[in-house]
Design a protein around this motif. Sequence first.
Motif, short mmCIF file in Angstrom:
data_model
loop_
_atom_site.label_atom_id
_atom_site.label_comp_id
_atom_site.label_asym_id
_atom_site.label_seq_id
_atom_site.Cartn_x
_atom_site.Cartn_y
_atom_site.Cartn_z
N LEU A 78 36.66 24.12 8.17
CA LEU A 78 36.76 24.10 9.63
C LEU A 78 35.37 23.95 10.25
CD1 LEU A 78 38.53 24.32 12.13
CD2 LEU A 78 38.27 26.80 12.02
N SER A 79 34.40 24.62 9.66
CA SER A 79 33.03 24.50 10.16
C SER A 79 32.53 23.06 10.03
CB SER A 79 32.13 25.45 9.37
OG SER A 79 30.79 25.30 9.76
N ASN A 80 32.85 22.43 8.90
CA ASN A 80 32.50 21.03 8.70
C ASN A 80 33.12 20.15 9.79
OD1 ASN A 80 33.08 18.26 7.73
ND2 ASN A 80 31.94 18.90 5.90
N ILE A 81 34.40 20.39 10.04
CA ILE A 81 35.11 19.59 11.06
C ILE A 81 34.48 19.80 12.44
CG2 ILE A 81 37.29 19.49 12.35
CD1 ILE A 81 38.70 19.91 9.63
N ASN A 82 34.20 21.04 12.77
CA ASN A 82 33.64 21.34 14.10
C ASN A 82 32.26 20.74 14.29
OD1 ASN A 82 35.89 22.73 15.01
ND2 ASN A 82 35.17 24.70 14.21
N ASN A 83 31.56 20.51 13.18
CA ASN A 83 30.21 19.93 13.28
C ASN A 83 30.22 18.40 13.36
OD1 ASN A 83 28.81 22.35 13.28
ND2 ASN A 83 28.81 22.49 11.04
N GLN A 84 31.39 17.80 13.18
CA GLN A 84 31.46 16.34 13.25
C GLN A 84 31.60 15.90 14.71
OE1 GLN A 84 33.65 14.10 10.36
NE2 GLN A 84 33.87 15.84 8.96
N ALA A 85 30.79 14.92 15.09
CA ALA A 85 30.78 14.45 16.48
C ALA A 85 32.07 13.70 16.81
CB ALA A 85 29.58 13.53 16.69
N CYS A 86 32.51 13.85 18.05
CA CYS A 86 33.73 13.16 18.50
C CYS A 86 33.43 11.66 18.62
CB CYS A 86 34.19 13.71 19.84
SG CYS A 86 34.50 15.49 19.84
N THR A 87 34.34 10.85 18.09
CA THR A 87 34.21 9.41 18.30
C THR A 87 35.01 8.97 19.52
OG1 THR A 87 36.04 9.02 16.79
CG2 THR A 87 33.82 8.95 15.86
N PHE A 88 35.97 9.81 19.92
CA PHE A 88 36.70 9.55 21.16
C PHE A 88 37.13 10.89 21.77
CE2 PHE A 88 40.40 8.92 23.83
CZ PHE A 88 39.99 7.88 24.63
#
Lengths: 324, 184
Positions: free
Chosen positions: A88-98
């Motif tokens: 979940l931490s990994n996901i939260n650190n990924q920038a939104c593309t949209f």
Amino acid sequence: MVIVTMVMTMLASFASPLIASAATTPSLGSAATYGILSSTYTNTTAGTTINGDVGFTTGPALLPGGTHNNYGSGSPYATAGSDQANALSNINNQACTFTFAPGAIDLATDTTHGTIGVYTPGVYCTSGPGAASIGTAGIILSGIGTYIFKIDGALTSVANSAVTLQGASACDVFWAPTQATTLGADSTFVGTNIDASGITLESNVGWKGQALAFGGTVTTVVDDTITVPSCTSQTPIPGGSGTAGTISGGCLWTGPNPCSSYGPQPQKIQIAPVAIAAVPVPVATLPNTGLPPDTKNNTSSVIIISSLSALLLITYIVRGRKIS
Amino acid sequence: MKSVPNRILLLLSLLGFASALTIVFYPLFKKPIHTSVASSMRLKIPRIGIDAAVESVGTSPDGAMDVPQNLDDVAWFNLGPRPGAVGSAVIDGHSGWSHGIPAVFDNLYTIQKGDTILVQDQNGITTTFVVRDVKTYDPKANASAVFTSSDGKTHLNLITCTGPWSAIQKTHVSRLVVFSDMEK
């Protein structure tokens, strides 16, 4: 010609990392084998099938069907909980593309992200906060790559809706709501949903993926099916086995998560045998399973009462004859 | 007896018969507690006629292994390994009688070394265990040997109550534990 080839090679080498950086599949570690990972798992009606491990500390009244190598809070339950948090931490650190417009959004009818009902690989985010729903028309995940839906609110799907894969893999689809998830009756769902606020499946939900709610509650109602997708190369140590003792030497995949459908190929290195410790089984005191003896039966009481009644009846009859 | 009127004698007699009939037939109308829950796992001990659905339990508030809801069912301790997995799986069941019907493990004390215990899982796959030992424990004894093992093998242990009933402690004074090993 040589120059053209060199330029194309350079462009390819630049383009590949750019695409890969859009959305990457996080490692699920020990949580990868769990169909349900929860603190409380509730299941009160027969008919639900979980094809994958089932983790909990408070278990269901009724055992689900399906095959589970791990059931309950035995190893690797605790580690899987940590790995869920890491993912979940990994996901939260990924920038939104949209990013959708602020407020609630129906993924099935939205047209701001592209073609209505169709999503290509990327990191999609709601804002505002904004809940997300999957309407009756459903959605299609089209193309090879990683799909991440970061939802600042609840996630719901309406009855009979469907998430359909079109070239995508269930191993590469992730949902991360900040509030509870509810999947409607007779709906079809895909991907790994990390939601410690709670995940509820109404009746007859078909789900290829994982319900990861370590610290929260997962509820299945009736005739639900969760099947963990086969992401075999995500297994951290191929060839290793056992929950306690020593794992024999094997191959460890390194680099990007090999479950991801694209990106650089993982590398393989040899590792030495490693020792792992088993999570101890809690020792309860012995149960009180006995029944009090006075509930055994009442045969003697029946005999005594019947005898006295018979005596009274005989006395009554004899008196009646004397009078007549 | 001579001073009692005839009508009173007849009335007392009829009341007596009615009471006896009530005692005999009341359990048939009371909500049954022997009803088994639906479960996909079953425990079978053919030689002593046990064939029971398996419930899933954890611990009660006092730290003891919980017990099955129904007297006809047994219960698997879901904080330990499943039957057939490496380690000591534990299943308990009630003993004693209720309304003239024996509970599921009432005759477990008749089990003998070498007897076969079968556990059928939700897929219909049966794992066979063979009884290795039968012991009695004090209810407050250290039960680590019942719930854990470190030999890397697969065990199944059954628990029920045994010994006289203690009206003060509201329990039987001992626990019967059957130790079994998975058949190779």
